[in-house]
Design a protein around this motif. Structure first.
Motif, PDB file in Angstrom:
ATOM      1  N   ASP A 149      -7.180  -3.574   6.704  1.00 30.71           N
ATOM      2  CA  ASP A 149      -5.830  -3.107   6.423  1.00 30.71           C
ATOM      3  C   ASP A 149      -5.854  -2.236   5.161  1.00 30.71           C
ATOM      4  O   ASP A 149      -6.394  -2.638   4.133  1.00 30.71           O
ATOM      5  N   LYS A 150      -5.238  -1.057   5.246  1.00 31.01           N
ATOM      6  CA  LYS A 150      -5.279  -0.132   4.114  1.00 31.01           C
ATOM      7  C   LYS A 150      -4.544  -0.670   2.895  1.00 31.01           C
ATOM      8  O   LYS A 150      -4.914  -0.389   1.757  1.00 31.01           O
ATOM      9  N   SER A 151      -3.496  -1.461   3.111  1.00 32.59           N
ATOM     10  CA  SER A 151      -2.682  -1.924   1.990  1.00 32.59           C
ATOM     11  C   SER A 151      -3.232  -3.179   1.321  1.00 32.59           C
ATOM     12  O   SER A 151      -2.951  -3.432   0.151  1.00 32.59           O
ATOM     13  N   ASP A 157      -6.774 -11.726  10.536  1.00 34.72           N
ATOM     14  CA  ASP A 157      -7.204 -13.126  10.678  1.00 34.72           C
ATOM     15  C   ASP A 157      -7.417 -13.546  12.133  1.00 34.72           C
ATOM     16  O   ASP A 157      -7.567 -14.726  12.419  1.00 34.72           O
ATOM     17  N   ASN A 158      -7.391 -12.571  13.069  1.00 37.79           N
ATOM     18  CA  ASN A 158      -7.725 -12.830  14.473  1.00 37.79           C
ATOM     19  C   ASN A 158      -6.640 -13.607  15.221  1.00 37.79           C
ATOM     20  O   ASN A 158      -6.925 -14.252  16.220  1.00 37.79           O
ATOM     21  N   VAL A 184       8.189  -9.187   4.647  1.00 39.26           N
ATOM     22  CA  VAL A 184       6.872  -9.741   4.948  1.00 39.26           C
ATOM     23  C   VAL A 184       6.139 -10.074   3.653  1.00 39.26           C
ATOM     24  O   VAL A 184       6.329  -9.427   2.618  1.00 39.26           O
ATOM     25  N   LEU A 185       5.317 -11.115   3.728  1.00 37.40           N
ATOM     26  CA  LEU A 185       4.456 -11.556   2.619  1.00 37.40           C
ATOM     27  C   LEU A 185       3.016 -11.418   3.086  1.00 37.40           C
ATOM     28  O   LEU A 185       2.682 -11.768   4.217  1.00 37.40           O
ATOM     29  N   GLY A 191     -10.289 -14.363   2.328  1.00 32.75           N
ATOM     30  CA  GLY A 191     -10.675 -12.964   2.440  1.00 32.75           C
ATOM     31  C   GLY A 191     -10.079 -12.226   3.622  1.00 32.75           C
ATOM     32  O   GLY A 191     -10.409 -11.054   3.853  1.00 32.75           O
ATOM     33  N   GLU A 192      -9.186 -12.871   4.381  1.00 33.19           N
ATOM     34  CA  GLU A 192      -8.554 -12.236   5.538  1.00 33.19           C
ATOM     35  C   GLU A 192      -7.062 -12.033   5.299  1.00 33.19           C
ATOM     36  O   GLU A 192      -6.415 -12.864   4.664  1.00 33.19           O
ATOM     37  N   THR A 193      -6.533 -10.931   5.827  1.00 32.24           N
ATOM     38  CA  THR A 193      -5.094 -10.687   5.751  1.00 32.24           C
ATOM     39  C   THR A 193      -4.371 -11.574   6.752  1.00 32.24           C
ATOM     40  O   THR A 193      -4.699 -11.582   7.936  1.00 32.24           O
TER      41      THR A 193
END
Length: 327
Positions: A149-151, A157-158, A184-185, A191-193
């Motif tokens: 994710d760029k941000s 997280d699959n 959104v939060l 280590g995963e978004t």
């Protein structure tokens, strides 16, 4: 030996383009209800196995009684409305069992998460009891674990994107409700978004007051702060460290959240069309006809009927204790 323990539970949701077809199935003299938000029960659920057991599953059916996937077959958006989405409720507010869409199983029923052979429950951390919102996911979304994710500079997280529904009603597991997105939060989990959408049921008595994340601060003071702390601390009783967040824990607004949803929907489309590495994700579906993973209604029924489970009574829900976290 298998047995069927059906429990039918309804929720309000129309998939795109299905209103006319579903209305045609109404018995003579029946009504879908007055007003644009009052609809007939379009989805129902069927339990197999015992609650609080590893083999408990909650399968989904459409209005015609055919098995479907809540991950792939329930549309993301409600008709063409800009900010109204379908939400699949996995965990009712104030409950503790960590229920989730089984992304790696055929037709993706809801099941209770298991870790190290034990059913998972979230801890009660003072002053909260279980989940502090109705918790679930948006169908037809996927946080790609191979796409950064760029941000956030982290991969997904699959899972489908998570939703915290902040309305006044305690919803039921398996309900499909219409929600409007407020913000959104960005939780960073190992280590995963792991995006957490903030939304409200469009049928909530106060829904008309809420249009963006600032309205949550105005009309439900303290709720966002409690949400941040809940996600920050909920794994500490398991002996894990505090969770981290992108943007220093700032809740991003509706416009930002809608872009996140759009991105995860595009990832899901690539997944269903076999244009990316889905790993162990099960993409079997009944209604995405151009997907290579599409199956017939008969095949879907056979998949469900092949699921075996124990007749033994499930365990009681985890003992309820409060955890007090000090510094």
């Amino acid at each position: 030996m298998r047995a069927l323990l059906p429990l039918l539970r309804t929720s309000w949701a129309w998939p795109v383009g299905a209103a006319a077809a579903a209305a045609a199935r109404l018995p003579r003299g029946a009504s879908a209800g007055p007003g644009p938000r009052r609809t007939m029960a379009l989805y129902r659920t069927e339990e197999r196995g015992q609650p609080h057991s590893p083999d408990y599953r909650l399968f989904f059916k459409n209005v015609a009684g055919h098995y479907i996937s809540p991950f792939h077959d329930i549309p993301l958006k409600v008709d063409s409305e800009e900010n109204v989405f379908n939400m699949v409720v996995e965990v009712p507010r104030w409950t503790n069992a960590k229920m989730e869409i089984a992304t790696k199983e055929p037709l993706n029923p809801i099941k209770q998460d298991v870790k190290d052979g034990k059913l998972r429950y979230v801890a009660n951390i003072f002053p909260h009891k279980g989940y502090i919102w109705n918790y679930g996911a948006l169908p037809q979304t996927w946080e790609d674990p191979h796409r950064k994710d760029k941000s956030t500079d982290c991969c997904g997280d699959n899972d489908p994107i998570d939703v915290c529904e902040i309305g006044s009603k305690v919803l039921s597991r398996g309900e499909v409700v219409h929600v409007k997105i407020l913000g959104v939060l960005a939780l960073i989990d190992q280590g995963e978004t792991d995006w957490k959408l903030i939304a409200i049921n469009v049928n909530d008595p106060e829904a008309s007051k809420f249009h963006d994340i600032e309205d949550v601060k105005k009309y439900k003071p303290g709720y966002l702060e409690a949400t941040l702390n809940w996600f920050r601390f909920y794994k500490i009783p398991e002996g894990k460290p505090e969770n981290q967040f992108a943007f220093n824990g700032e809740f991003k607004n509706k416009a930002f959240a809608l872009e996140v949803i759009k991105s995860t929907h595009e990832c899901w489309k690539a997944l269903l069309m076999d244009k990316c590495d889905g790993g162990a994700i099960n993409c079997t579906n009944v209604q995405v006809c151009d997907s290579p993973f599409h199956c017939s209604e008969e095949e879907a029924r056979s998949l469900v009927e092949s699921v075996s489970f124990s007749l033994n009574k499930g365990s009681n829900e985890e003992d309820q204790v409060w955890h007090f976290l000090g510094k």
